[in-house]
Motif scaffolding. Structure first.
Motif, mmCIF file in Angstrom:
data_model
loop_
_atom_site.group_PDB
_atom_site.id
_atom_site.type_symbol
_atom_site.label_atom_id
_atom_site.label_comp_id
_atom_site.label_asym_id
_atom_site.label_seq_id
_atom_site.Cartn_x
_atom_site.Cartn_y
_atom_site.Cartn_z
ATOM 1 N N CYS A 31 1.317 -0.808 -0.043
ATOM 2 C CA CYS A 31 -0.204 0.238 0.100
ATOM 3 C C CYS A 31 0.770 1.604 0.326
ATOM 4 O O CYS A 31 0.545 2.495 -0.863
ATOM 5 C CB CYS A 31 -1.146 -0.063 1.448
ATOM 6 S SG CYS A 31 -2.106 -1.494 1.082
ATOM 7 N N HIS A 66 -0.711 4.502 -1.149
ATOM 8 C CA HIS A 66 -1.602 4.813 0.275
ATOM 9 C C HIS A 66 -1.278 3.801 0.972
ATOM 10 O O HIS A 66 -2.054 3.101 1.454
ATOM 11 C CB HIS A 66 -2.929 3.815 -0.408
ATOM 12 C CG HIS A 66 -3.813 4.101 -1.959
ATOM 13 N ND1 HIS A 66 -4.784 4.420 -1.557
ATOM 14 C CD2 HIS A 66 -3.361 3.890 -3.299
ATOM 15 C CE1 HIS A 66 -4.727 4.972 -3.348
ATOM 16 N NE2 HIS A 66 -4.480 4.241 -4.697
ATOM 17 N N GLU A 108 -2.964 5.148 3.746
ATOM 18 C CA GLU A 108 -3.992 5.449 5.034
ATOM 19 C C GLU A 108 -4.546 4.104 5.246
ATOM 20 O O GLU A 108 -5.485 3.673 5.733
ATOM 21 C CB GLU A 108 -4.364 6.381 4.583
ATOM 22 C CG GLU A 108 -5.404 6.804 3.227
ATOM 23 C CD GLU A 108 -4.127 6.570 1.737
ATOM 24 O OE1 GLU A 108 -5.299 6.269 0.824
ATOM 25 O OE2 GLU A 108 -3.442 6.859 2.096
ATOM 26 N N ALA A 109 -3.950 3.276 4.036
ATOM 27 C CA ALA A 109 -5.426 2.122 3.390
ATOM 28 C C ALA A 109 -5.477 1.399 4.682
ATOM 29 O O ALA A 109 -4.211 1.186 5.891
ATOM 30 C CB ALA A 109 -4.890 1.051 2.946
ATOM 31 N N TRP A 168 -8.900 1.574 -5.324
ATOM 32 C CA TRP A 168 -8.567 3.370 -4.862
ATOM 33 C C TRP A 168 -9.139 3.919 -6.483
ATOM 34 O O TRP A 168 -8.591 5.045 -5.702
ATOM 35 C CB TRP A 168 -7.199 2.441 -5.067
ATOM 36 C CG TRP A 168 -6.497 2.196 -3.850
ATOM 37 C CD1 TRP A 168 -7.742 1.603 -2.639
ATOM 38 C CD2 TRP A 168 -5.098 1.358 -3.480
ATOM 39 N NE1 TRP A 168 -6.188 2.225 -1.572
ATOM 40 C CE2 TRP A 168 -5.280 0.943 -2.556
ATOM 41 C CE3 TRP A 168 -4.651 1.164 -4.704
ATOM 42 C CZ2 TRP A 168 -4.118 0.061 -1.624
ATOM 43 C CZ3 TRP A 168 -3.055 0.316 -4.018
ATOM 44 C CH2 TRP A 168 -3.088 0.111 -2.473
ATOM 45 N N ASP A 173 -12.243 5.546 -5.509
ATOM 46 C CA ASP A 173 -12.317 6.500 -4.403
ATOM 47 C C ASP A 173 -11.383 8.176 -5.164
ATOM 48 O O ASP A 173 -11.966 9.344 -4.822
ATOM 49 C CB ASP A 173 -11.152 5.715 -3.451
ATOM 50 C CG ASP A 173 -12.037 4.911 -2.612
ATOM 51 O OD1 ASP A 173 -13.241 5.071 -2.994
ATOM 52 O OD2 ASP A 173 -11.686 3.886 -1.690
#
Length: 212
Positions: free
Chosen positions: A136, A141, A143-144, A197, A200
């Motif tokens: 991630c 990402h 913050e996953a 992702w 989003d």
């Protein structure tokens, strides 16, 4: 006898007793007799029955041996390799029998439920969490929800195979079938993760766009 060997013999005996008699009837006396150890030695290493079975379940089901890092060209191949390494440990007949014994005891044994819940809290260090965290971060990402992703990954791959093992669905448990299932699971999981992702990002872009 070295302490590590004493512990190994005691845990092996505790596993046999649990499977043969269940948790309620699995006394420290029976474990001491089965292992050939004195009760004094047993209580020095494991002060209570709950401590003993906490160690047994933790060692057999939660302290997974670190698999050899697979040589892979893609994240899908790398993840499938990690899944295969864990599957070899958890899907062997001895582990399946232990899991079956634990499941049979859980409704009537609050101690077993407490042990499983306490051990589950240590899942942050498992290899799937580490791999997913690295993936991630590398994908932009950080913050996953790593713990949530790890639970989904385990459930749709090894968790499904464990269920097959518990119910005796042998046609799904051949090495070829397991390898194909885990490879497919790794591809589907990562494809779904990337699609989420992208969705989003699209939603965020739409909200940020100026009104016409």
């Amino acid at each position: 006898m070295e302490e590590c060997e004493r512990r190994r013999r005691i845990l092996n005996s505790a596993c046999e007793i649990l499977q043969a008699h269940g948790y309620h009837a699995a006394s420290m006396d029976k474990v001491a007799h089965c292992s050939g150890m004195s009760k004094r030695t047993l209580y020095q290493l494991y002060p209570s029955k709950q401590d003993l079975f906490l160690s047994l379940i933790g060692a057999r089901l939660f302290c997974l041996p670190s698999p050899v890092e697979p040589v892979a060209e893609t994240p899908e191949e790398e993840l499938a390799g990690l899944l295969s390494g864990v599957a070899k440990w958890l899907l062997c007949p001895d582990q399946i029998e232990l899991i079956r014994a634990i499941i049979a005891e859980t409704p009537e044994a609050p101690d077993i439920t407490e042990i499983m819940l306490n051990l589950k809290k240590g899942g942050e260090t498992n290899i799937f969490n580490r791999w997913l965290r690295d993936y991630c971060v590398a994908s932009g990402h950080p913050e996953a929800d790593i713990s949530g992703l790890s639970r989904h990954l385990f459930g749709m791959t090894i968790g499904e195979l464990m269920l097959n093992g518990l119910i005796g669905a042998d046609e799904y448990m051949t090495p070829d079938a397991i390898g194909h299932f885990l490879s497919s699971g790794a591809r589907l999981f990562l494809a779904g993760l990337r699609a989420g992702w992208e969705s989003d990002a699209g939603d965020a872009g739409g909200k940020a766009a100026p009104s016409p």
